[in-house]
Design a protein around this motif. Structure first.
Motif, PDB file in Angstrom:
ATOM      1  N   VAL A   1      59.392  30.873  59.091  1.00 54.12           N
ATOM      2  CA  VAL A   1      58.114  30.724  59.924  1.00 54.12           C
ATOM      3  C   VAL A   1      58.381  29.905  61.094  1.00 54.12           C
ATOM      4  O   VAL A   1      58.771  28.940  61.098  1.00 54.12           O
ATOM      5  N   ARG A   2      58.367  30.690  62.400  1.00 45.61           N
ATOM      6  CA  ARG A   2      58.714  30.062  63.571  1.00 45.61           C
ATOM      7  C   ARG A   2      57.460  29.262  64.269  1.00 45.61           C
ATOM      8  O   ARG A   2      56.264  29.393  63.384  1.00 45.61           O
ATOM      9  N   ASN A   3      57.585  28.267  65.065  1.00 42.31           N
ATOM     10  CA  ASN A   3      56.623  27.648  65.422  1.00 42.31           C
ATOM     11  C   ASN A   3      55.444  28.221  66.302  1.00 42.31           C
ATOM     12  O   ASN A   3      54.221  27.757  66.209  1.00 42.31           O
ATOM     13  N   ASP A   4      55.566  29.214  66.606  1.00 38.95           N
ATOM     14  CA  ASP A   4      54.700  30.250  67.259  1.00 38.95           C
ATOM     15  C   ASP A   4      54.143  31.269  66.360  1.00 38.95           C
ATOM     16  O   ASP A   4      53.445  32.212  66.694  1.00 38.95           O
ATOM     17  N   SER A   5      54.294  31.103  65.046  1.00 41.59           N
ATOM     18  CA  SER A   5      53.834  32.180  64.104  1.00 41.59           C
ATOM     19  C   SER A   5      52.427  32.326  64.031  1.00 41.59           C
ATOM     20  O   SER A   5      51.685  31.107  63.963  1.00 41.59           O
ATOM     21  N   MET A   6      51.846  33.514  64.034  1.00 44.81           N
ATOM     22  CA  MET A   6      50.465  33.372  63.445  1.00 44.81           C
ATOM     23  C   MET A   6      50.143  33.123  62.123  1.00 44.81           C
ATOM     24  O   MET A   6      49.022  33.080  61.607  1.00 44.81           O
ATOM     25  N   MET A   7      51.099  32.989  61.332  1.00 45.10           N
ATOM     26  CA  MET A   7      51.157  32.537  59.978  1.00 45.10           C
ATOM     27  C   MET A   7      50.653  31.153  59.687  1.00 45.10           C
ATOM     28  O   MET A   7      49.896  30.919  58.678  1.00 45.10           O
ATOM     29  N   ILE A   8      50.813  30.350  60.610  1.00 49.50           N
ATOM     30  CA  ILE A   8      50.764  28.912  60.639  1.00 49.50           C
ATOM     31  C   ILE A   8      49.148  28.625  60.283  1.00 49.50           C
ATOM     32  O   ILE A   8      48.263  28.977  60.773  1.00 49.50           O
ATOM     33  N   ASN A   9      48.995  27.734  58.992  1.00 50.00           N
ATOM     34  CA  ASN A   9      47.739  27.312  58.646  1.00 50.00           C
ATOM     35  C   ASN A   9      46.791  28.566  58.001  1.00 50.00           C
ATOM     36  O   ASN A   9      45.850  28.241  57.792  1.00 50.00           O
ATOM     37  N   ARG A  10      47.445  29.633  57.706  1.00 50.35           N
ATOM     38  CA  ARG A  10      46.852  30.679  56.971  1.00 50.35           C
ATOM     39  C   ARG A  10      47.368  30.957  55.701  1.00 50.35           C
ATOM     40  O   ARG A  10      48.765  30.781  55.587  1.00 50.35           O
ATOM     41  N   ASN A  11      46.712  32.013  54.992  1.00 49.83           N
ATOM     42  CA  ASN A  11      47.431  32.214  53.434  1.00 49.83           C
ATOM     43  C   ASN A  11      47.361  33.818  53.564  1.00 49.83           C
ATOM     44  O   ASN A  11      47.193  34.418  54.598  1.00 49.83           O
ATOM     45  N   VAL A  12      47.999  34.062  52.233  1.00 48.72           N
ATOM     46  CA  VAL A  12      48.371  35.562  52.273  1.00 48.72           C
ATOM     47  C   VAL A  12      47.128  36.512  52.372  1.00 48.72           C
ATOM     48  O   VAL A  12      47.021  37.601  53.075  1.00 48.72           O
TER      49      VAL A  12
END
Length: 620
Positions: free
Chosen positions: A343-354
């Motif tokens: 997971v990159r630092n600019d990922s939209m996944m950060i602080n979100r779940n599946v």
């Protein structure tokens, strides 16, 4: 402004620094809160609150990010990376080539982008030569920081310091003004890392393979749909809904034909076998809610790939034997292999779940496992809030997984296939960048305008799709810069910077100026290790200017000290995005960084100060 105003500025900045270090809220939100608080307190005029977002430094950073992504898409760096893979078995040579390559690239593009491109190469090298990736990845991250010192566009602090000098003197630093000092420091750091520093990095042998990190063979199981199974007649989506849990079904076997879970859209029938990734708790849940019982023999992870390959070969032989059109009902068995991504630092996944991401429905990806800090997370997949540096084990369509990972902001690791790009676009991207540099060197246009033009042309001719161009712009960094620029100016206009400078002047009044420069370096370096390096440069530039005025000395050496020290975030994983990016793949812990970072920081300090005074004299 009055003394009360400077006091309020220190209070706002103090609370901002605490929030940065705490990390509960992302740094762009903290910066925006600092800006609005300063406006509410009357420290910044309301009409000037958002002028920072149009500042040349912000525009330049955004343009550099777009140009860097264009280099990725055109294959410029992949050509280099493909050569790096041929380096051989000697560890010191691997370190020299990898770190040296990222150092050079970081001077010509965003240093985080350069690291992201070479990270998969380093992982692959480590696994091909049975080396722990932890030995290679930290030197690689630190090399990206060192390389950013060499040019104007290598790192945001250089851009900030250049524009600050322009505001103070009417003339910005040029594209290669940083090179004499930056290149000397970078080479000294590279020599130290290759000869000595790598020995200070931890050995995390468990990170050498996917199987060792995730222990996949202990979790892959087969479940059979029986005559009385409750799940008979369900689709896989209905199964997931009934379980209220994200349990990836990797494949469904029917009549000796295996179909990947993401490609199976029919109803389950008696005799179907589900291959899935589940632990004891999940197995009990599957039996209680779906009536699925486990087949005793576990399935090894490599068997999944081997059987897929055998069935694919069998399918092709059948198709070859048939002169007529292939049977449309024949099941495709390709694409069952697993892939790792970070997971990159600019990922939209950060602080979100599946579930929030709708990972399967929207992106066609199965999340199989998550590793953090070098070990597999044991909690339920649906409950995991993703963080920067998490290593994900995913399954998805071979044709679509690359686009899905790019959209999500994940970086494929060891199994990434290097592509050489399209030669026409490769040459075009280099030509556009070279033209922009020439325009800057000839002073025909300011850096912000020249680089924005290069980014625009790259988008217009198709070097980079427009969607990717917008995705390349790191929104949190842009908001951080735009919000903190007025706050940094408030530190100066309120007299706060002058107060800090007076304290430093009084402490060093009986000592040579070089000791004050060392103190300025150390203060800026400490800040850069706990907050974003761009924020550190914004806060330290006014203090450097006040010190220069107090000593009646040239502004340039003081600003150069800030430029170098603000990029020396070698002590913590949170000081710079490059450090955070290797945290998961390297299996590092928070305390690992200073072991190499502290001596490297001293090497940079002892090299930089004499070089700065040589190139930028105090009396200049």
């Amino acid at each position: 402004m009055s003394l009360a105003d400077s006091t309020w500025v220190f209070i706002v900045l103090g609370l901002t620094l605490v929030a940065f270090i705490w990390g509960r809220f992302r740094y762009d939100l903290v910066a925006l809160a600092a800006l609005l608080s300063s406006v509410a307190l009357g420290l910044i005029p309301a009409e000037d609150a958002f002028l920072g977002f149009g500042h040349p430094a912000v525009i330049t950073v955004a343009a550099v990010l777009v140009i860097s992504r264009g280099f990725e898409r055109s294959g410029v760096v992949d050509v280099i990376a493909n050569q790096v893979l041929k380096v051989g078995e000697r560890l010191t040579l691997q370190l020299l080539v990898l770190t040296g390559t990222v150092l050079v690239l970081s001077g010509l593009m965003n240093n985080v982008g350069a690291l992201a491109l070479l990270l998969p190469v380093a992982i692959r090298l480590a696994r091909e030569h049975d080396t722990s990736p932890s030995i290679l990845l930290m030197p690689l991250a630190f090399g990206s920081l060192l390389g950013g010192l060499t040019t104007l566009i290598g790192t945001p602090p250089n851009i900030i310091i250049s524009t600050y000098r322009g505001n103070e003197t009417g003339e910005n630093f040029g594209m290669f003004s940083f090179f004499p000092v930056g290149a000397t420091v970078a080479v000294a750091g590279l020599v130290f890392i290759v000869l000595v520093g790598w020995r200070l990095t931890p050995r995390r042998q468990a990170q050498a393979t996917t199987e060792e990190m995730f222990d996949t063979a202990n979790y892959l199981v087969e479940l059979k749909v029986g005559e009385d199974t409750k799940a008979k007649g369900w689709t896989l989506r209905e199964l997931h809904d009934a379980l209220e849990e994200t349990i990836p079904v990797l494949a469904v076997v029917r009549d000796d034909n295996r179909r990947a879970g993401y490609a199976f859209h029919g109803a389950l029938e008696e005799g179907d076998i589900l291959l899935l990734e589940a632990g004891p708790e999940e197995l009990k849940l599957l039996e209680d809610k779906a009536g699925l019982s486990a087949i005793p023999e576990p399935v090894e992870a490599d068997e999944l790939e081997d059987e897929a390959e055998r069935e694919t070969k069998k399918k092709r032989e059948k198709e070859k034997a048939k002169s007529e059109k292939p049977d449309a009902t024949e099941i495709d068995t390709e694409g069952l292999q697993l892939i790792e991504a970070v997971v990159r630092n600019d990922s939209m996944m950060i602080n979100r779940n599946v579930r929030q991401l709708r990972l399967h429905n929207q992106f066609g990806l199965h999340l199989v496992a998550v590793a953090r800090d070098g070990s597999r997370l044991k909690q339920r997949l649906r409950d995991i809030q993703f963080r920067t540096g998490d290593v994900l084990l995913l399954q998805g369509s071979e044709n679509e997984i690359a686009d899905s990972l790019a959209t999500l902001g994940c970086l494929p690791l060891a199994k990434r296939d290097l592509t050489l790009g399209r030669p026409r676009m490769l040459i075009a991207s280099i030509a556009i960048f070279a033209l922009a540099i020439a325009i800057m060197l000839l002073d025909l246009l300011p850096a912000a305008v020249a680089l924005s033009g290069a980014a625009l042309v790259s988008l217009l001719i198709g070097v980079l799709p427009l969607r990717d161009g917008y995705q390349a712009i790191d929104g949190p960094v842009i908001v951080l810069l735009g919000a903190m620029l007025p706050v940094g100016q408030a530190l100066e206009t309120s007299g706060g910077a002058a107060l800090v400078a007076e304290v430093m002047l009084s402490l060093g009044e009986n000592l040579p100026i070089i000791f004050t420069l060392v103190g300025l370096f150390l203060l800026s370096m400490v800040l850069s290790n706990v907050i974003n390096n761009a924020a550190a440069a914004l806060l330290m530039a006014p203090i450097a200017a006040s010190l220069a005025r107090g000593f009646d000395a040239s502004l340039d050496p003081f600003l150069m000290v800030v430029a170098v020290s603000a990029s020396c975030a070698f002590l913590t994983p949170i000081g710079h995005q490059s450090n955070t990016l290797v945290l998961g793949p390297g299996g590092y812990r928070f305390g690992d960084y200073w072991k190499l970072g502290l001596p490297l920081s001293m090497v940079v300090l002892l090299t930089a100060i004499p070089m700065i005074l040589l190139v930028w004299p105090l009396s200049g």
